[in-house]
Motif scaffolding. Structure first.
Motif, PDB file in Angstrom:
ATOM      1  N   GLN A  24       0.837  -1.189   0.000  1.00  0.00           N
ATOM      2  CA  GLN A  24       0.000   0.000   0.000  1.00  0.00           C
ATOM      3  C   GLN A  24       0.873   1.240   0.000  1.00  0.00           C
ATOM      4  O   GLN A  24       1.957   1.249   0.580  1.00  0.00           O
ATOM      5  CB  GLN A  24      -0.903   0.012   1.220  1.00  0.00           C
ATOM      6  N   TYR A  25       0.389   2.263  -0.657  1.00  0.00           N
ATOM      7  CA  TYR A  25       1.068   3.550  -0.692  1.00  0.00           C
ATOM      8  C   TYR A  25       0.209   4.566   0.045  1.00  0.00           C
ATOM      9  O   TYR A  25      -0.999   4.586  -0.097  1.00  0.00           O
ATOM     10  CB  TYR A  25       1.285   4.008  -2.140  1.00  0.00           C
ATOM     11  N   ASN A  26       0.853   5.406   0.816  1.00  0.00           N
ATOM     12  CA  ASN A  26       0.140   6.444   1.547  1.00  0.00           C
ATOM     13  C   ASN A  26       0.359   7.777   0.850  1.00  0.00           C
ATOM     14  O   ASN A  26       1.496   8.149   0.560  1.00  0.00           O
ATOM     15  CB  ASN A  26       0.630   6.528   2.989  1.00  0.00           C
ATOM     16  N   PHE A  27      -0.710   8.467   0.587  1.00  0.00           N
ATOM     17  CA  PHE A  27      -0.643   9.781  -0.030  1.00  0.00           C
ATOM     18  C   PHE A  27      -1.292  10.794   0.896  1.00  0.00           C
ATOM     19  O   PHE A  27      -2.315  10.520   1.520  1.00  0.00           O
ATOM     20  CB  PHE A  27      -1.389   9.795  -1.373  1.00  0.00           C
ATOM     21  N   THR A  28      -0.690  11.971   0.952  1.00  0.00           N
ATOM     22  CA  THR A  28      -1.284  13.083   1.679  1.00  0.00           C
ATOM     23  C   THR A  28      -1.599  14.158   0.660  1.00  0.00           C
ATOM     24  O   THR A  28      -0.733  14.544  -0.128  1.00  0.00           O
ATOM     25  CB  THR A  28      -0.316  13.629   2.747  1.00  0.00           C
ATOM     26  N   TYR A  29      -2.806  14.619   0.663  1.00  0.00           N
ATOM     27  CA  TYR A  29      -3.273  15.612  -0.288  1.00  0.00           C
ATOM     28  C   TYR A  29      -3.154  16.995   0.340  1.00  0.00           C
ATOM     29  O   TYR A  29      -3.645  17.226   1.445  1.00  0.00           O
ATOM     30  CB  TYR A  29      -4.729  15.303  -0.654  1.00  0.00           C
ATOM     31  N   PHE A  30      -2.477  17.903  -0.356  1.00  0.00           N
ATOM     32  CA  PHE A  30      -2.356  19.281   0.104  1.00  0.00           C
ATOM     33  C   PHE A  30      -3.053  20.190  -0.898  1.00  0.00           C
ATOM     34  O   PHE A  30      -2.906  20.016  -2.098  1.00  0.00           O
ATOM     35  CB  PHE A  30      -0.892  19.700   0.243  1.00  0.00           C
ATOM     36  N   SER A  31      -3.771  21.158  -0.380  1.00  0.00           N
ATOM     37  CA  SER A  31      -4.485  22.093  -1.238  1.00  0.00           C
ATOM     38  C   SER A  31      -4.332  23.504  -0.659  1.00  0.00           C
ATOM     39  O   SER A  31      -3.561  23.735   0.267  1.00  0.00           O
ATOM     40  CB  SER A  31      -5.961  21.706  -1.330  1.00  0.00           C
ATOM     41  N   ILE A  32      -5.115  24.393  -1.192  1.00  0.00           N
ATOM     42  CA  ILE A  32      -5.084  25.778  -0.725  1.00  0.00           C
ATOM     43  C   ILE A  32      -5.426  25.859   0.762  1.00  0.00           C
ATOM     44  O   ILE A  32      -4.850  26.657   1.493  1.00  0.00           O
ATOM     45  CB  ILE A  32      -6.035  26.636  -1.584  1.00  0.00           C
TER      46      ILE A  32
END
Length: 140
Positions: A24-32
């Protein structure tokens, strides 16, 4: 017995494939909302200090330390907020290719602009080797 052995092998294979394919890969989403200056990203690099530098379309350049974003755009001294390309040179300086023929260099907290450095072209990419930095541009 033969059928039982076949079922047993089939179960082992299924368990084995599940183990192999369960990475599994962990992603963190960053936005405004998290501090990114603009959601359209044109380029990302990681510098020699571990910072992520993010070139955005209209929001300038963001430096991310893993927790916080620091923005470099027109109010901080960039010639344009439309960053197309980004690269680190051998001295740790960050070079930014901007829309409308501009190139800027971020030296720590200081910005040096080379306005109209490449008349008639738009800097879209950088690459580097032992001899220096090369620029990829349209119309040039």
């Amino acid at each position: 017995m033969k059928k039982t052995c076949s079922i047993f092998i089939w179960i082992l294979l299924c368990i084995g494939f599940k183990t192999v394919s369960s990475q599994q890969y962990n992603f963190t989403y960053f936005s405004i909302e998290q501090g990114l200056s603009q959601s359209q990203v044109n380029a990302i690099i990681q510098d020699s200090y571990g910072y992520l530098w993010i070139a955005t379309e209209g929001g300038g350049v963001n430096r991310f330390d893993g927790r916080n974003f620091i923005n470099f755009s027109v109010p901080e001294g960039l010639s344009s907020g439309h960053a197309k390309a980004i690269i680190e040179d051998q001295h740790g300086n960050i070079w930014v290719g901007l829309k409308n023929n501009f190139v800027s260099c971020i030296l720590g907290s200081r910005i040096i602009n080379y306005d109209q450095a490449f008349p008639g072209v738009s800097v879209n990419a950088f690459t580097r080797n032992a001899n220096g930095i090369y620029i990829g541009a349209t119309n040039g």
